[in-house]
Design a protein around this motif. Structure first.
Motif, mmCIF file in Angstrom:
data_model
loop_
_atom_site.group_PDB
_atom_site.id
_atom_site.type_symbol
_atom_site.label_atom_id
_atom_site.label_comp_id
_atom_site.label_asym_id
_atom_site.label_seq_id
_atom_site.Cartn_x
_atom_site.Cartn_y
_atom_site.Cartn_z
ATOM 1 N N LEU A 431 -32.025 74.828 33.716
ATOM 2 C CA LEU A 431 -31.865 75.865 35.149
ATOM 3 C C LEU A 431 -30.538 76.490 35.211
ATOM 4 N N THR A 432 -29.513 75.647 34.620
ATOM 5 C CA THR A 432 -28.311 75.975 34.861
ATOM 6 C C THR A 432 -27.533 76.051 33.344
ATOM 7 N N PRO A 433 -28.111 76.833 32.136
ATOM 8 C CA PRO A 433 -27.621 76.500 31.003
ATOM 9 C C PRO A 433 -26.108 76.863 31.034
ATOM 10 N N PRO A 434 -25.109 76.131 30.107
ATOM 11 C CA PRO A 434 -23.984 76.238 30.120
ATOM 12 C C PRO A 434 -23.489 77.553 29.038
ATOM 13 N N PRO A 435 -22.427 78.207 29.184
ATOM 14 C CA PRO A 435 -21.884 79.085 28.046
ATOM 15 C C PRO A 435 -22.388 78.909 26.699
ATOM 16 N N GLN A 436 -22.648 79.757 26.028
ATOM 17 C CA GLN A 436 -22.747 79.477 24.509
ATOM 18 C C GLN A 436 -21.397 79.536 23.913
ATOM 19 N N LYS A 443 -28.823 77.564 20.768
ATOM 20 C CA LYS A 443 -28.798 78.235 22.326
ATOM 21 C C LYS A 443 -29.555 77.602 23.157
ATOM 22 N N ILE A 444 -29.025 77.154 24.521
ATOM 23 C CA ILE A 444 -29.661 76.396 25.307
ATOM 24 C C ILE A 444 -30.439 77.487 26.319
ATOM 25 N N LEU A 445 -31.757 77.629 26.253
ATOM 26 C CA LEU A 445 -32.494 78.484 26.954
ATOM 27 C C LEU A 445 -32.658 78.307 28.326
ATOM 28 N N THR A 446 -32.718 79.668 29.156
ATOM 29 C CA THR A 446 -33.104 79.628 30.368
ATOM 30 C C THR A 446 -34.685 79.255 30.641
ATOM 31 N N GLU A 447 -35.200 79.259 31.853
ATOM 32 C CA GLU A 447 -36.479 79.128 31.881
ATOM 33 C C GLU A 447 -37.176 80.045 31.414
ATOM 34 N N ALA A 448 -36.759 81.344 31.645
ATOM 35 C CA ALA A 448 -37.578 82.468 31.335
ATOM 36 C C ALA A 448 -37.376 82.895 29.850
ATOM 37 N N GLU A 449 -36.480 82.372 29.327
ATOM 38 C CA GLU A 449 -36.398 82.635 27.681
ATOM 39 C C GLU A 449 -37.221 81.453 27.131
ATOM 40 N N ALA A 450 -37.256 80.428 27.627
ATOM 41 C CA ALA A 450 -37.811 79.389 27.171
ATOM 42 C C ALA A 450 -39.723 79.632 27.190
ATOM 43 N N LEU A 451 -39.978 80.229 28.429
ATOM 44 C CA LEU A 451 -41.371 80.810 28.544
ATOM 45 C C LEU A 451 -41.728 81.899 27.545
#
Length: 579
Positions: A431-436, A443-451
């Protein structure tokens, strides 16, 4: 036979706090209320009064979790306490307190609590009187400070020992006659580090790695004193005490009191040990028992495990009394697994501890400590717990489930006994991915990106892509990924698997790729492989156990709900607890 272990209801302890900022008006708390009389009625249970005095008896010896339960949920606490007492009385009516292993457990528990009572009383007796504290402090400086010393070290071996001994004596004589110890150290010491600093060796304290004899000699001397040479492995040590640095008594008072208490109790314990004798008669019996059970000695059943000993065979002699195979077996059965393992692995040490337990509990009983609080309460609380468990075990052992009942439960609930096998691709999100910051890391995905990624996997597989390839590329669940995405079999009624997953799996057709399922930590894409019906032969033992446990739960709940608890004034109940 499986048993159910029962413990007190765990109720979270929640405390609201009010903070007042500086400058705000602070109101005084409520005036102290008078103590409630022992006969004041706090509650009723099936019409019978529960007084302040009765509540105190319930709380005496109760663990902290029970106290929290009583504070937060008094009705549940009373219900549970009365239930334990009721089931314990049923156990006594059935004679379970005289049967193995409960008779042994009751005896062992009693001895443990009385042992604690004896140790606590001995600690109280060991406490120093105020006048003794300063005397002990002055007579044990090594324990409460450090001494700065200088050193001359002379190495020796068998061939040179006499000559080095004479040299050491000569150096001591010279130093005591007024020769500069630092110059003697620089000329003669074979410890390079201190010799370069004119013999300065630093400070020695209670924890320094020197023999007690040396530390005692140093702290018994005066500043400037040169000690006699002390022979140790490898050579002779000559110390000069330079100065002392003792901590003030106020800083070490607590340490001093604890230390003296420990020393006196240890002395009493050692004297007790010295009076006890343990002689192992059947060494081979214990060796065979250890060999048979290896890493799981807690499973030992001594008499059943040995064909060579009879119940009356004497295995050991404890303080002149025989310990037979039958007595040892009954004792072992009464022990908790960890203690039972020690009784098998280290019989001599276990028997000594057993004798200490016996002797200490005799002291407590003789002094009447089993009649005073908190020990009387602890004894009653533990006794009730063991007796309740005895009644629970007894009921479970008597539950009978006919084959017809088992088969009917299976036939009437076939849907429950289905197994789904599937593969999964797991796409986590934050829900709060750190900067890449590292381009080489995923890459740590946001919820929208994972969906979006999960939905794209579904689309690509439905368009002809291999699901196994998608798993290999995208899945971030190491365990299933290492197995080609294969997840453990899922039973239709397995409550450990989220309902949303079970629902979508058992509604699907074999080979179907399913829409992404969202959970708190990510999206899951499943492909159902098969759904199979478990056969009666596969599931009958599980069905039997489910029915057995359901009947036990109904019996247990029936007893628990048999109490009508009324607490008209919970504030008074809380006041009674606070008292």
């Amino acid at each position: 036979m499986r048993t159910i272990s029962l413990s007190l209801l765990l109720i979270p302890f929640v405390c609201a706090q009010v903070q007042i900022r500086p400058g705000e008006v602070q109101l005084a708390g409520p005036a102290a209320q008078p103590a409630l009389r022992p006969g004041h009625v706090l509650a009723t249970a099936n019409g019978k009064p529960v007084t302040v005095s009765a509540l105190r008896e319930m709380m005496a010896g109760a663990p902290e979790v029970a106290r929290q339960s009583a504070t937060q949920r008094p009705k549940d606490f009373l219900e549970w306490t009365l239930l334990i007492e009721k089931l314990g009385n049923l156990a006594i009516q059935d004679g379970l307190d005289q049967k193995s292993p409960y008779k042994g457990r009751l005896d062992w528990s009693r001895k443990q609590i009385l042992m604690v009572a004896t140790m606590e009383k001995k600690r109280q007796e060991a406490a120093l009187q105020p006048a003794e504290v300063e005397e002990y402090y002055k007579s044990h400086p090594a324990q409460f400070g450090t001494a700065k010393v200088k050193l001359i070290y002379l190495s020796s071996d068998a061939a040179t020992d006499l000559r080095i001994q004479q040299k050491a004596a000569s150096l001591v004589k010279q130093a005591r006659a007024g020769a500069d110890f630092g110059k003697l150290a620089k000329l003669h010491s074979e410890d390079p580090a201190s010799a370069e600093k004119n013999g300065d060796f630093g400070e020695i304290g209670a924890s320094s790695k020197f023999p007690d004899a040396i530390k005692t000699a140093i702290f018994s001397s005066k500043a400037g004193a040169v000690l006699d040479a002390v022979k140790q492995d490898g050579g002779y040590y000559i110390f000069q005490t330079v100065s002392f640095n003792l901590k003030p008594l106020d800083q070490v008072r607590e340490q001093l009191l604890e230390q003296v208490e420990r020393e006196r109790v240890d002395k009493w314990m050692q004297e007790l040990r010295d009076r006890l004798t343990v002689k192992i008669v059947e060494e081979k019996f214990f060796q065979d028992l250890q060999a048979k059970h290896g890493p799981t000695p807690e499973r030992a059943d001594p008499l059943a495990d040995s064909k060579e000993v009879k119940p009356e065979t004497v295995l050991a002699v404890l303080n002149g009394k025989d310990m037979t195979a039958e007595q040892y077996t009954e004792l072992v059965k009464a022990l908790a697994p960890a203690v039972r393992a020690n009784a098998v692995r280290y019989p001599a040490q276990f028997f000594q501890q057993y004798l200490i337990l016996e002797e200490a509990s005799k002291v407590a009983a003789k002094e009447g400590w089993d009649k005073i609080q908190p020990y009387a309460g602890r004894l009653q609380y533990d006794r009730n717990q063991i007796l309740m468990q005895a009644k629970v075990d007894d009921y479970l052992n008597q539950v009978s489930v006919s084959l017809e009942d088992q088969r009917k439960a299976y036939d009437d609930h076939l849907d429950r006994f289905r197994i789904a096998r599937a593969k999964v691709c797991y796409i986590p999100y934050s829900l709060t991915p750190p900067p890449q910051t590292d381009p080489n890391m995923p890459k740590i995905l946001t919820e929208a990106e994972a969906l979006a990624r999960a939905s794209d996997i579904v689309r690509r597989v439905r368009s002809g892509a291999e699901f196994d390839n998608m798993i290999a590329i995208f899945s971030e669940d190491k365990e299933t990924k290492a197995n080609g995405g294969q997840m453990p079999p899922v039973r239709a009624d397995d409550a450990t698997v989220p309902e949303s997953i079970r629902k979508i799996l058992f509604a699907a057709k074999p080979g179907e790729i399913l829409e992404p399922v969202k959970l708190a930590n990510g999206y899951y894409v499943f492909r159902l492989d098969t759904i199979v019906q478990q056969t009666w032969e596969e599931i009958k033992d599980s069905v039997y156990e489910e029915i057995r446990q359901a009947r036990f739960q109904a019996w247990f709940d029936g007893h628990r709900k048999s109490f009508d608890i009324q607490i008209p004034d919970e504030a008074a109940f809380s006041r009674a607890l606070a008292q």
